[in-house]
Design a protein around this motif. Structure first.
Motif, PDB file in Angstrom:
ATOM      1  N   PRO A  70       0.255  -0.948  -0.096  1.00 21.80           N
ATOM      2  CA  PRO A  70       0.084   0.225  -0.151  1.00 21.80           C
ATOM      3  C   PRO A  70       0.874   1.114  -0.002  1.00 21.80           C
ATOM      4  N   VAL A  71       0.978   1.913  -0.767  1.00 18.85           N
ATOM      5  CA  VAL A  71       1.216   4.130  -1.039  1.00 18.85           C
ATOM      6  C   VAL A  71       0.570   5.067  -1.402  1.00 18.85           C
ATOM      7  N   ARG A  72       0.636   6.018  -0.986  1.00 16.44           N
ATOM      8  CA  ARG A  72       0.107   6.956  -1.065  1.00 16.44           C
ATOM      9  C   ARG A  72       1.137   7.927  -2.048  1.00 16.44           C
ATOM     10  N   MET A  73       0.192   8.728  -2.582  1.00 17.30           N
ATOM     11  CA  MET A  73       1.251   9.102  -3.638  1.00 17.30           C
ATOM     12  C   MET A  73       1.648  10.710  -3.453  1.00 17.30           C
ATOM     13  N   ARG A  74       2.722  11.126  -3.390  1.00 24.65           N
ATOM     14  CA  ARG A  74       3.224  12.394  -2.779  1.00 24.65           C
ATOM     15  C   ARG A  74       3.343  13.296  -3.678  1.00 24.65           C
ATOM     16  N   THR A  75       3.931  13.004  -4.689  1.00 26.28           N
ATOM     17  CA  THR A  75       4.813  13.960  -5.648  1.00 26.28           C
ATOM     18  C   THR A  75       4.556  14.101  -7.039  1.00 26.28           C
ATOM     19  N   LEU A  76       4.703  14.793  -7.609  1.00 26.64           N
ATOM     20  CA  LEU A  76       4.127  14.168  -9.136  1.00 26.64           C
ATOM     21  C   LEU A  76       5.275  15.213 -10.531  1.00 26.64           C
ATOM     22  N   LYS A  77       5.974  14.917 -11.122  1.00 25.73           N
ATOM     23  CA  LYS A  77       6.714  15.884 -11.546  1.00 25.73           C
ATOM     24  C   LYS A  77       6.395  14.690 -13.191  1.00 25.73           C
ATOM     25  N   LYS A  78       6.268  15.713 -14.043  1.00 25.49           N
ATOM     26  CA  LYS A  78       6.549  15.278 -15.531  1.00 25.49           C
ATOM     27  C   LYS A  78       7.814  15.126 -16.170  1.00 25.49           C
TER      28      LYS A  78
END
Length: 102
Positions: free
Chosen positions: A64-72
């Motif tokens: 199980p994980v939680r999304m923390r950052t997003l980079k294109k």
């Protein structure tokens, strides 16, 4: 999110992301006991919780994980930083085995 850049292990591991009732593909590009970076073409909302299925040689583990950052990273690919939610012992054992190999 815990930052542990010294303990990250680079790799290229194809994974499945289970978000809501759908499955998406991605590639883990590095991981540690607490975090993973995953390249994918699917955008999952910030702070969403989902599961990552890691196919290993003799088994498939799901964490199980939680999304923390997003980079294109380019026109078609995103890189997500995810934090593990209570990393299960079998995941920690997997990371430990990778550490002893590298």
């Amino acid at each position: 999110m815990k930052k542990d850049p010294c303990n990250r292990r680079p790799l290229k591991l194809r994974v499945n992301l289970h978000y809501k009732n759908a499955m998406y593909s991605g590639t883990v590009t590095d991981l540690s006991e607490h975090t993973m970076h995953i390249e994918t073409d699917m955008i999952i909302p910030f702070r969403s919780e989902f599961r990552v299925r890691l196919p290993l040689i003799d088994e498939v583990i799901e964490v199980p994980v939680r999304m923390r950052t997003l980079k294109k990273t380019d026109r078609y690919c995103m890189c997500m930083g995810v934090e593990l939610i209570h990393p299960p012992p079998y995941y920690l054992e997997f990371v430990s085995r990778m550490t002893s190999v590298h």
